[in-house]
Design a protein around this motif. Structure first.
Motif, PDB file in Angstrom:
ATOM      1  N   VAL A   1     -52.476  41.560  24.267  1.00 15.54           N
ATOM      2  CA  VAL A   1     -53.243  40.479  24.429  1.00 15.54           C
ATOM      3  C   VAL A   1     -53.829  40.404  25.983  1.00 15.54           C
ATOM      4  N   TYR A   2     -53.204  40.914  26.882  1.00 17.67           N
ATOM      5  CA  TYR A   2     -53.723  41.113  28.254  1.00 17.67           C
ATOM      6  C   TYR A   2     -54.861  41.771  28.327  1.00 17.67           C
ATOM      7  N   ILE A   3     -54.718  43.143  27.858  1.00 14.92           N
ATOM      8  CA  ILE A   3     -55.874  43.963  28.100  1.00 14.92           C
ATOM      9  C   ILE A   3     -57.329  43.481  27.461  1.00 14.92           C
ATOM     10  N   ASN A   4     -57.158  43.019  26.279  1.00 16.29           N
ATOM     11  CA  ASN A   4     -58.308  42.703  25.382  1.00 16.29           C
ATOM     12  C   ASN A   4     -58.976  41.190  26.048  1.00 16.29           C
ATOM     13  N   THR A   5     -57.869  40.291  26.636  1.00 12.92           N
ATOM     14  CA  THR A   5     -58.610  39.022  27.240  1.00 12.92           C
ATOM     15  C   THR A   5     -59.139  39.450  28.533  1.00 12.92           C
ATOM     16  N   PHE A   6     -58.713  40.345  29.231  1.00 11.67           N
ATOM     17  CA  PHE A   6     -59.055  40.880  30.482  1.00 11.67           C
ATOM     18  C   PHE A   6     -60.332  41.680  30.356  1.00 11.67           C
ATOM     19  N   THR A   7     -60.561  42.418  29.322  1.00 12.85           N
ATOM     20  CA  THR A   7     -61.702  43.251  29.040  1.00 12.85           C
ATOM     21  C   THR A   7     -62.766  42.129  28.464  1.00 12.85           C
ATOM     22  N   GLY A   8     -62.393  41.353  27.608  1.00 10.12           N
ATOM     23  CA  GLY A   8     -63.345  40.320  26.987  1.00 10.12           C
ATOM     24  C   GLY A   8     -64.033  39.512  28.299  1.00 10.12           C
ATOM     25  N   ILE A   9     -63.195  38.859  29.069  1.00 15.01           N
ATOM     26  CA  ILE A   9     -63.653  38.155  30.228  1.00 15.01           C
ATOM     27  C   ILE A   9     -64.567  38.825  31.026  1.00 15.01           C
ATOM     28  N   ARG A  10     -64.343  40.163  31.645  1.00 16.62           N
ATOM     29  CA  ARG A  10     -64.913  41.189  32.354  1.00 16.62           C
ATOM     30  C   ARG A  10     -66.540  41.391  31.781  1.00 16.62           C
ATOM     31  N   ALA A  11     -66.397  41.355  30.468  1.00  7.72           N
ATOM     32  CA  ALA A  11     -67.716  41.866  29.775  1.00  7.72           C
ATOM     33  C   ALA A  11     -68.629  40.892  29.551  1.00  7.72           C
ATOM     34  N   VAL A  12     -68.313  39.650  29.814  1.00  7.96           N
ATOM     35  CA  VAL A  12     -69.268  38.352  29.776  1.00  7.96           C
ATOM     36  C   VAL A  12     -70.614  38.961  30.203  1.00  7.96           C
ATOM     37  N   ASP A  13     -71.581  38.513  29.574  1.00  3.58           N
ATOM     38  CA  ASP A  13     -73.012  38.951  30.284  1.00  3.58           C
ATOM     39  C   ASP A  13     -73.240  38.043  31.328  1.00  3.58           C
ATOM     40  N   PRO A  14     -73.650  38.716  32.561  1.00  2.00           N
ATOM     41  CA  PRO A  14     -73.864  38.052  33.844  1.00  2.00           C
ATOM     42  C   PRO A  14     -75.010  37.200  33.866  1.00  2.00           C
ATOM     43  N   ASP A  15     -75.777  37.344  32.879  1.00  5.24           N
ATOM     44  CA  ASP A  15     -77.135  36.339  32.531  1.00  5.24           C
ATOM     45  C   ASP A  15     -76.695  35.128  31.971  1.00  5.24           C
ATOM     46  N   LEU A  16     -75.535  35.005  31.269  1.00  8.39           N
ATOM     47  CA  LEU A  16     -74.995  33.930  30.929  1.00  8.39           C
ATOM     48  C   LEU A  16     -74.353  33.081  31.804  1.00  8.39           C
ATOM     49  N   LEU A  17     -73.749  33.736  32.648  1.00  7.34           N
ATOM     50  CA  LEU A  17     -72.950  32.979  33.878  1.00  7.34           C
ATOM     51  C   LEU A  17     -74.061  32.441  34.992  1.00  7.34           C
ATOM     52  N   GLU A  18     -75.335  33.193  35.379  1.00  2.68           N
ATOM     53  CA  GLU A  18     -76.268  32.842  35.876  1.00  2.68           C
ATOM     54  C   GLU A  18     -76.750  31.286  35.312  1.00  2.68           C
ATOM     55  N   MET A  19     -76.915  31.437  34.088  1.00  2.00           N
ATOM     56  CA  MET A  19     -77.823  30.310  33.241  1.00  2.00           C
ATOM     57  C   MET A  19     -76.746  29.025  33.553  1.00  2.00           C
ATOM     58  N   GLY A  20     -75.563  29.306  33.224  1.00  2.00           N
ATOM     59  CA  GLY A  20     -74.402  28.089  33.488  1.00  2.00           C
ATOM     60  C   GLY A  20     -74.360  27.781  34.828  1.00  2.00           C
ATOM     61  N   LYS A  21     -74.652  28.533  35.965  1.00  2.00           N
ATOM     62  CA  LYS A  21     -74.681  28.189  37.306  1.00  2.00           C
ATOM     63  C   LYS A  21     -76.166  27.455  37.572  1.00  2.00           C
ATOM     64  N   SER A  22     -77.056  27.862  36.994  1.00  2.00           N
ATOM     65  CA  SER A  22     -78.223  27.245  37.288  1.00  2.00           C
ATOM     66  C   SER A  22     -78.401  25.843  36.707  1.00  2.00           C
ATOM     67  N   TYR A  23     -77.562  25.433  35.777  1.00  2.00           N
ATOM     68  CA  TYR A  23     -77.286  24.169  35.120  1.00  2.00           C
ATOM     69  C   TYR A  23     -76.229  23.260  35.886  1.00  2.00           C
ATOM     70  N   ASN A  24     -75.690  23.729  36.811  1.00  2.00           N
ATOM     71  CA  ASN A  24     -74.930  23.274  37.840  1.00  2.00           C
ATOM     72  C   ASN A  24     -73.381  22.699  37.106  1.00  2.00           C
ATOM     73  N   LEU A  25     -73.045  23.753  36.128  1.00  2.00           N
ATOM     74  CA  LEU A  25     -71.775  23.611  35.653  1.00  2.00           C
ATOM     75  C   LEU A  25     -70.658  23.871  36.551  1.00  2.00           C
ATOM     76  N   SER A  26     -69.686  22.968  36.422  1.00  2.00           N
ATOM     77  CA  SER A  26     -68.313  23.009  37.085  1.00  2.00           C
ATOM     78  C   SER A  26     -67.773  24.443  36.757  1.00  2.00           C
ATOM     79  N   LYS A  27     -66.751  24.861  37.653  1.00  2.00           N
ATOM     80  CA  LYS A  27     -66.001  25.964  37.107  1.00  2.00           C
ATOM     81  C   LYS A  27     -65.263  25.941  35.798  1.00  2.00           C
ATOM     82  N   ARG A  28     -64.733  24.767  35.624  1.00  2.00           N
ATOM     83  CA  ARG A  28     -64.127  24.433  34.424  1.00  2.00           C
ATOM     84  C   ARG A  28     -64.874  24.301  33.279  1.00  2.00           C
TER      85      ARG A  28
END
Length: 273
Positions: A152-179
Motif C-alpha cells: 500500500v505504501y509504495i503504490n500510494t507514494f508512487t501514485g502521488i509522485r506520478a501526478v501530472d504536474p500540469d494538473l497541479l499547476e492548473m489547480g494552483k492557477s484556480y487558487n485551490l487550497s492545499k486541502r
C-alpha cells in the motif's frame, strides 16, 4: 446514386442477448472442468486417495467440520486476524505514502529508511516477532500488518509522485487550497495506483496469515491444516487449501468492486466522450 451495402461488425440480437451470460459463465468453465476431472480420476482409481482425496470426500469433510463447529470457529479467527492486520498495515502504509508523497521534508526523512526495511522479507522477521510478542494474537496480526503495509505504501507514494504536474499547476492557477488540491486533483489521480497496492496487499495478507498460523498457533485455518498434517488427514489439508483459495478469490472480487466503485468517474468520462 446507388448506395452500396457495407458490413457492420455489430453483434446480432441473439449474440447481444447471450454475451452477458457468457461473461458470467466463462470464468467458471476451467475450475469446474478441473474439479470434474479430479472427481472422475478419483472415482476410476487413477488418483489414490492417499495422495489426493476426491472433491466429494473434501466436501463431506467440510460439512462434518462445519456441523461440529470447528470450521466456523477457526475461519472466523482467521478472518479477524487478516482483517485487523490489513486495516493496521494498510492504514499505516496509506498514511506514510500520502505524507512522503506530498511532503519533500517527510520524504527525505522517512522514505529511505522505509525502503530499506521494505527489502527485508517480512516472513524472515518471524523469529524476532515471536521473541518480542510471543505466540499470541498480537504476533500474528503484527506479521500481517507488516506484510500488507509496504504494498500500500509504495503504490500510494508512487501514485502521488506520478501526478501530472500540469494538473497541479492548473489547480494552483484556480487558487485551490492545499486541502482542495489534494482532494480534487492529487487523490483522484493517484487512486488507481493506490487500489493496485490494496489489491496486492490482499494477496500478501493471506500468504502471510498461512505462515503465521502454522507456527505455534492453536487456532485458525492454518492451524487446522498443520494439525491435520500431523494426523495425515488429507481431506482436511486439502479443505484448508481450498478455503484459502476461495478467500483469496473473494478478496480479489472485493478489490475489483472497490475499483469499480471508486473509479466509476473514469468509465463515465470515457462513455460521455
Amino acid at each position: 446514386m446507388q448506395k452500396t451495402a457495407t458490413f457492420s461488425p455489430t453483434l446480432t440480437p441473439r449474440v447481444k442477448r447471450w454475451t452477458p451470460s457468457l461473461k458470467g459463465v466463462l470464468p467458471f468453465i476451467l475450475p469446474v472442468a478441473v474439479i470434474l476431472f479430479w472427481q472422475l480420476s478419483s472415482h476410476l482409481g487413477w488418483l489414490s486417495s492417499s495422495i489426493l482425496p476426491s472433491p466429494w470426500a473434501v466436501f463431506q469433510d467440510g460439512i462434518a467440520l462445519t456441523k461440529s463447529g470447528e470450521l466456523p470457529k477457526n475461519l472466523s479467527i482467521s478472518l479477524y486476524r487478516a482483517t485487523l492486520g490489513l486495516l493496521i498495515g494498510g492504514g499505516l502504509g496509506l498514511v506514510l505514502g500520502i505524507l512522503n508523497g506530498t511532503s519533500n521534508l517527510c520524504r527525505l526523512l522517512f522514505d529511505s529508511s522505509i525502503q530499506m526495511v521494505r527489502n527485508i522479507p517480512h516472513l524472515a522477521l518471524i523469529p524476532l516477532i515471536i521473541l518480542w510478542l510471543g505466540i499470541n494474537e498480537s504476533a500474528k496480526i503484527s506479521l500481517v500488518a507488516i506484510g500488507t503495509m509496504f504494498p500500500v505504501y509504495i503504490n500510494t507514494f508512487t501514485g502521488i509522485r506520478a501526478v501530472d504536474p500540469d494538473l497541479l499547476e492548473m489547480g494552483k492557477s484556480y487558487n485551490l487550497s492545499k486541502r482542495d488540491l489534494f482532494s480534487k486533483i492529487i487523490l483522484p489521480a493517484a487512486l488507481p495506483q493506490v487500489l493496485v497496492g490494496v489489491r496486492y496487499a490482499l494477496g500478501v495478507m493471506w500468504t502471510t496469515l498461512i505462515v503465521a498460523e502454522t507456527i505455534s498457533a492453536s487456532s485458525g485455518i492454518g492451524y487446522m491444516a498443520t494439525n491435520a498434517e500431523d494426523f495425515v488427514d488429507m481431506q482436511t489439508v486439502v479443505l484448508c487449501i481450498v478455503i484459502y483459495a476461495i478467500l483469496g478469490k473473494i478478496s480479489d472480487l472485493v478489490a475489483k468492486s472497490l475499483e469499480a466503485l471508486l473509479l466509476n468517474w473514469q468509465t463515465t468520462g470515457r462513455t460521455e466522450s
